[in-house]
Design a protein around this motif. Structure first.
Motif, PDB file in Angstrom:
ATOM      1  N   ALA A 108      35.814  34.396  44.417  1.00 44.19           N
ATOM      2  CA  ALA A 108      34.408  34.258  44.005  1.00 44.19           C
ATOM      3  C   ALA A 108      33.774  33.003  44.589  1.00 44.19           C
ATOM      4  CB  ALA A 108      34.317  34.230  42.483  1.00 44.19           C
ATOM      5  N   GLY A 109      34.544  32.262  45.393  1.00 40.84           N
ATOM      6  CA  GLY A 109      34.020  31.044  45.996  1.00 40.84           C
ATOM      7  C   GLY A 109      34.090  29.838  45.088  1.00 40.84           C
ATOM      8  N   VAL A 110      34.928  29.904  44.049  1.00 39.71           N
ATOM      9  CA  VAL A 110      35.042  28.815  43.077  1.00 39.71           C
ATOM     10  C   VAL A 110      36.314  28.024  43.347  1.00 39.71           C
ATOM     11  CG1 VAL A 110      35.323  28.228  40.638  1.00 39.71           C
ATOM     12  CG2 VAL A 110      33.770  30.071  41.308  1.00 39.71           C
ATOM     13  N   THR A 111      36.144  26.748  43.599  1.00 36.60           N
ATOM     14  CA  THR A 111      37.288  25.846  43.759  1.00 36.60           C
ATOM     15  C   THR A 111      37.299  24.900  42.571  1.00 36.60           C
ATOM     16  OG1 THR A 111      37.074  25.956  46.171  1.00 36.60           O
ATOM     17  CG2 THR A 111      38.405  24.174  45.266  1.00 36.60           C
ATOM     18  N   VAL A 112      38.309  25.039  41.732  1.00 38.64           N
ATOM     19  CA  VAL A 112      38.385  24.244  40.509  1.00 38.64           C
ATOM     20  C   VAL A 112      39.843  24.155  40.094  1.00 38.64           C
ATOM     21  CG1 VAL A 112      38.079  26.246  38.985  1.00 38.64           C
ATOM     22  CG2 VAL A 112      37.397  23.981  38.180  1.00 38.64           C
ATOM     23  N   ASP A 113      40.186  23.092  39.422  1.00 41.90           N
ATOM     24  CA  ASP A 113      41.549  22.941  38.935  1.00 41.90           C
ATOM     25  C   ASP A 113      41.818  23.943  37.818  1.00 41.90           C
ATOM     26  OD1 ASP A 113      44.127  21.595  38.548  1.00 41.90           O
ATOM     27  OD2 ASP A 113      43.266  20.933  36.649  1.00 41.90           O
ATOM     28  N   VAL A 114      42.948  24.633  37.913  1.00 42.88           N
ATOM     29  CA  VAL A 114      43.381  25.545  36.856  1.00 42.88           C
ATOM     30  C   VAL A 114      44.660  24.974  36.258  1.00 42.88           C
ATOM     31  CG1 VAL A 114      44.119  27.881  36.275  1.00 42.88           C
ATOM     32  CG2 VAL A 114      42.380  27.536  38.048  1.00 42.88           C
ATOM     33  N   PRO A 115      44.581  24.410  35.058  1.00 41.81           N
ATOM     34  CA  PRO A 115      45.787  23.832  34.446  1.00 41.81           C
ATOM     35  C   PRO A 115      46.834  24.909  34.158  1.00 41.81           C
ATOM     36  CG  PRO A 115      43.783  23.132  33.300  1.00 41.81           C
ATOM     37  CD  PRO A 115      43.398  24.239  34.219  1.00 41.81           C
ATOM     38  N   SER A 116      48.017  24.469  33.808  1.00 38.36           N
ATOM     39  CA  SER A 116      49.087  25.405  33.455  1.00 38.36           C
ATOM     40  C   SER A 116      48.634  26.325  32.326  1.00 38.36           C
ATOM     41  CB  SER A 116      50.337  24.642  33.023  1.00 38.36           C
ATOM     42  OG  SER A 116      50.835  23.843  34.083  1.00 38.36           O
ATOM     43  N   VAL A 117      49.093  27.559  32.377  1.00 36.78           N
ATOM     44  CA  VAL A 117      48.734  28.539  31.348  1.00 36.78           C
ATOM     45  C   VAL A 117      49.335  28.116  30.010  1.00 36.78           C
ATOM     46  CG1 VAL A 117      48.984  30.947  30.642  1.00 36.78           C
ATOM     47  CG2 VAL A 117      48.609  30.384  33.048  1.00 36.78           C
ATOM     48  N   GLY A 417      35.960  37.113  38.295  1.00 37.81           N
ATOM     49  CA  GLY A 417      35.469  36.639  39.589  1.00 37.81           C
ATOM     50  C   GLY A 417      34.266  37.417  40.077  1.00 37.81           C
ATOM     51  N   GLU A 418      34.333  38.750  39.915  1.00 39.82           N
ATOM     52  CA  GLU A 418      33.211  39.596  40.356  1.00 39.82           C
ATOM     53  C   GLU A 418      31.937  39.263  39.588  1.00 39.82           C
ATOM     54  OE1 GLU A 418      34.842  43.438  39.693  1.00 39.82           O
ATOM     55  OE2 GLU A 418      36.151  43.380  41.461  1.00 39.82           O
ATOM     56  N   ASP A 419      32.054  38.996  38.285  1.00 38.32           N
ATOM     57  CA  ASP A 419      30.879  38.652  37.478  1.00 38.32           C
ATOM     58  C   ASP A 419      30.304  37.286  37.866  1.00 38.32           C
ATOM     59  OD1 ASP A 419      30.790  40.998  36.072  1.00 38.32           O
ATOM     60  OD2 ASP A 419      31.772  40.224  34.270  1.00 38.32           O
ATOM     61  N   LEU A 420      31.179  36.326  38.133  1.00 37.53           N
ATOM     62  CA  LEU A 420      30.704  34.987  38.467  1.00 37.53           C
ATOM     63  C   LEU A 420      29.866  34.980  39.745  1.00 37.53           C
ATOM     64  CD1 LEU A 420      33.786  32.719  37.640  1.00 37.53           C
ATOM     65  CD2 LEU A 420      31.715  33.080  36.280  1.00 37.53           C
ATOM     66  N   HIS A 422      27.617  36.916  40.534  1.00 38.11           N
ATOM     67  CA  HIS A 422      26.218  37.211  40.187  1.00 38.11           C
ATOM     68  C   HIS A 422      25.543  36.051  39.458  1.00 38.11           C
ATOM     69  CE1 HIS A 422      26.458  41.449  41.331  1.00 38.11           C
ATOM     70  NE2 HIS A 422      27.669  41.445  40.800  1.00 38.11           N
ATOM     71  N   LEU A 423      26.328  35.169  38.834  1.00 38.36           N
ATOM     72  CA  LEU A 423      25.741  34.079  38.053  1.00 38.36           C
ATOM     73  C   LEU A 423      25.597  32.790  38.855  1.00 38.36           C
ATOM     74  CD1 LEU A 423      24.696  33.129  35.287  1.00 38.36           C
ATOM     75  CD2 LEU A 423      27.062  32.561  34.678  1.00 38.36           C
ATOM     76  N   LEU A 424      26.529  32.519  39.735  1.00 36.85           N
ATOM     77  CA  LEU A 424      26.521  31.246  40.466  1.00 36.85           C
ATOM     78  C   LEU A 424      25.216  30.987  41.235  1.00 36.85           C
ATOM     79  CD1 LEU A 424      30.211  31.278  41.772  1.00 36.85           C
ATOM     80  CD2 LEU A 424      29.277  29.896  39.909  1.00 36.85           C
ATOM     81  N   PRO A 425      24.578  32.009  41.834  1.00 34.88           N
ATOM     82  CA  PRO A 425      23.332  31.734  42.568  1.00 34.88           C
ATOM     83  C   PRO A 425      22.182  31.218  41.699  1.00 34.88           C
ATOM     84  CG  PRO A 425      24.268  33.833  43.269  1.00 34.88           C
ATOM     85  CD  PRO A 425      25.034  33.401  42.066  1.00 34.88           C
ATOM     86  N   PHE A 426      22.318  31.312  40.374  1.00 35.31           N
ATOM     87  CA  PHE A 426      21.271  30.808  39.489  1.00 35.31           C
ATOM     88  C   PHE A 426      21.431  29.306  39.222  1.00 35.31           C
ATOM     89  CE2 PHE A 426      21.050  35.315  38.763  1.00 35.31           C
ATOM     90  CZ  PHE A 426      19.709  35.564  38.502  1.00 35.31           C
ATOM     91  N   GLY A 427      22.282  28.657  39.977  1.00 36.19           N
ATOM     92  CA  GLY A 427      22.429  27.211  39.854  1.00 36.19           C
ATOM     93  C   GLY A 427      23.551  26.774  38.931  1.00 36.19           C
TER      94      GLY A 427
END
Length: 456
Positions: A108-117, A417-420, A422-427
Motif C-alpha cells: 500500500a506504499g506504507v513504510t512504518v515500524d511493525v513491532p513484534s506480534v 492495505g487495499e483500503d488504506l 483509498h484513504l492515504l490520498p486525503f492527507g
C-alpha cells in the motif's frame, strides 16, 4: 515400464509461505503450493491439482526439516480443516504474521515500524466458541466433529481438540450418547435429509457461564428433550443455557428459524472492558477473550481519545469499542448493519448511563455522511470491518469527513492495505501499528493501525 507415480514425485526446496501459511516452491515455470511445508525445507511432494502454472501439491515427506518445525500435538492435525500452522513453532508463527502485516502495508506504499506480534503466553484452549457438525460414522452411527480438510461432508472427531476448552468439549460425548440412544440421524447437506445439524458451544471466560445449543432440521418437538437436559447438565460445569435451535435452510450456514430454551436462559454473558455483554446463539463476539481484552486496550491506547472528541465507530457490532470510548469523549456514534447487534449496543449504553452514545442500524457507506454531520465535527473515526474490508467507497467517505485521527482494526492484512490506498490520498499518514495473535496456529492476524491527517 516406468512407475508413473514415481515420475510424479517432486523434490522441492521451499522458498517461503503464502498468506495462508502454505509452503511455496518453484519447479520450472510452475509455482507449487505444499501445505505443511516450511521455508528452507527440502521436501518430496506429488501434484494434486494443476491450474496453468500453479500446482497444488501434497506433501509426502520432509527430507531436510527447518529448525522451526515441531511435531503437531493435535491427533487430528492434517485431517481437520483448522490449526494449519501447528507444525511451526509458536515464535515462528508470530514472526510469519508480522511479515504478513509488513508486506501488506508495503504494497500500500506504507513504510512504518511493525513491532513484534502480541502473542499468547498459553496458545492452547483459547476459544470461547466451538462449532461442531454432525456426521455419520459407519462403525458407530452419529458422530460430532469438525469438517475434514477437502471433504466438507465428512467430520473429524472433536475429542482431543487442543484449542477448545475441555469444559465445553465435555458436552460432545453426552450429546452423541443421547443421539445414539434416540436413533437420531445426521443431516446430510448433499441430499438435505436427516435431523441433527450442528452443536454450538460457547462460554464466558470472565463469567464462567456456558451455552450448549443443538441445531437441527425442522420438527414439531425434540425427541428426548428431558434426557438431553439431564445428560448435558451432568457434564458441563457452569451451564447457563441449553437451547434447541431449528434451522430449516438447505445450506450449511447457521440460520435461526426458531429457538426453544430447554434449560436456563437464552443467552450467556461475557465481561469485557468493565461491561457485561449478552452472548446469544448468533451474537458476534471475539472467540479469544484474553486477546480481545488486549485488543481493546490497544485500540484505546492508539485512539488517544480526548474529552472534546466526536467519534464515529464504523462496523461497531455490539458497541465494544464505542462503549469503552464513551466515558472519555464528547459524543460517539456507532454504525452497524446487523439490527440485533445495534439493539444490544443501545441496551448496554442505556444500562451504563452513557447518554452520549448513539447507535444506527444500516449500511456504513450510506449512514456515514449523515452521522458525521450530526456529530458537529469528527475528531476520530474507528472502524473494524469484516475480512472483506471496508471498501473504497467507505474509505473515501472517511477521507471527506476529515477526522484528525483514524484507527483501523483489521482481521485481514490484504484488505487493510487495499483500503488504506483509498484513504492515504486525503492527507493521512500511518504512524503506529500493532499486531495481535487472536488465532494461534492459524495464519490469521489482527492488526490495529493509527493514521493522522497531516494535510492534503
Amino acid at each position: 515400464m516406468p512407475d508413473q507415480a514415481a515420475e510424479q514425485v517432486m523434490d522441492l526446496r521451499i522458498e517461503g509461505l503464502d498468506a495462508e501459511g502454505v509452503g511455496l516452491a518453484s519447479r520450472g515455470a510452475d509455482r507449487v503450493r505444499i501445505p505443511g511445508a516450511l521455508p528452507g525445507e527440502r521436501v518430496e511432494a506429488i501434484p494434486a491439482r494443476r491450474h496453468r502454472h500453479r500446482v497444488e501439491g501434497r506433501l509426502l515427506r520432509v527430507l531436510e526439516p527447518a529448525p522451526e518445525r515441531v511435531a503437531a500435538p493435535c491427533p487430528h492435525y492434517g485431517e481437520c480443516g483448522g490449526c494449519s500452522l501447528q507444525h511451526l513453532d509458536y515464535p515462528a508463527q508470530l514472526a510469519f504474521k508480522r511479515r504478513r502485516v509488513k508486506e501488506a502495508l508495503a504494497r500500500a506504499g506504507v513504510t512504518v515500524d511493525v513491532p513484534s506480534v502480541i502473542g499468547m503466553e498459553e496458545p492452547w484452549g483459547y476459544r470461547n466458541k466451538v462449532d461442531l457438525s454432525f456426521g455419520h460414522d459407519p462403525s458407530r452411527g452419529v458422530r460430532l466433529g469438525f469438517h475434514r480438510r477437502g471433504r466438507w461432508h465428512e467430520v473429524v472427531p472433536a475429542a482431543g481438540c487442543l484449542i477448545a476448552p475441555p469444559e465445553l468439549l465435555a458436552a460432545v460425548r453426552a450429546v452423541e450418547g443421547w443421539a445414539l440412544a434416540h436413533g437420531l440421524d445426521a443431516y446430510d447437506p448433499r441430499t438435505h435429509t436427516g435431523f441433527l445439524r450442528t452443536l454450538l458451544l460457547r462460554e464466558g471466560r470472565a463469567t464462567g457461564q456456558r451455552m450448549v445449543a443443538l441445531v437441527t432440521a425442522g420438527a414439531e418437538a425434540l425427541p428426548g428433550a428431558g434426557a438431553l437436559r439431564e445428560a448435558v447438565a451432568r457434564v458441563v460445569p457452569g451451564l447457563r443455557s441449553l437451547l434447541w435451535v431449528v434451522n430449516e435452510a438447505p445450506s450449511d450456514a447457521l440460520k435461526v428459524d426458531r429457538v426453544q430454551v430447554l434449560w436456563g436462559e437464552e443467552a450467556i454473558e461475557e465481561e469485557l472492558g468493565g461491561l457485561r455483554y449478552p452472548v446469544a446463539v448468533e451474537s458476534f463476539f471475539q472467540t479469544n477473550t484474553l486477546q480481545a481484552r488486549r485488543l481493546l486496550a490497544t485500540v484505546l491506547e492508539l485512539a488517544k481519545a480526548a474529552p472534546t472528541d466526536g467519534v464515529l465507530d464504523l462496523f461497531c457490532g455490539v458497541g465494544t469499542f464505542a462503549l469503552a470510548l464513551s466515558p472519555r469523549v464528547r459524543n460517539v456514534v456507532g454504525i452497524e448493519w446487523v439490527e440485533e447487534a445495534v439493539q444490544s449496543a443501545r441496551r448496554l449504553a442505556e444500562a451504563a448511563g452513557f447518554s452520549n452514545a448513539r447507535f444506527l442500524a444500516g449500511p456504513v457507506r450510506l449512514l456515514l455522511p449523515e452521522a458525521a454531520a450530526g456529530l458537529g465535527g469528527v475528531d476520530l473515526v474507528l472502524l473494524d470491518p469484516p475480512r472483506s474490508g471496508a471498501g473504497g467507497k467507505v474509505m473515501r467517505k472517511i477521507g471527506r469527513a476529515a477526522p484528525r485521527r483514524v484507527v483501523y482494526v483489521s482481521c485481514n492484512p490484504q484488505t487493510l492495505g487495499e483500503d488504506l490506498v483509498h484513504l492515504l490520498p486525503f492527507g493521512y499518514r500511518v504512524n503506529q501499528v500493532r499486531a495481535l495473535d487472536l488465532f494461534p496456529h492459524t495464519p490469521h492476524v489482527e492488526t490495529v493501525v493509527r493514521l493522522e491527517r497531516t494535510g492534503r
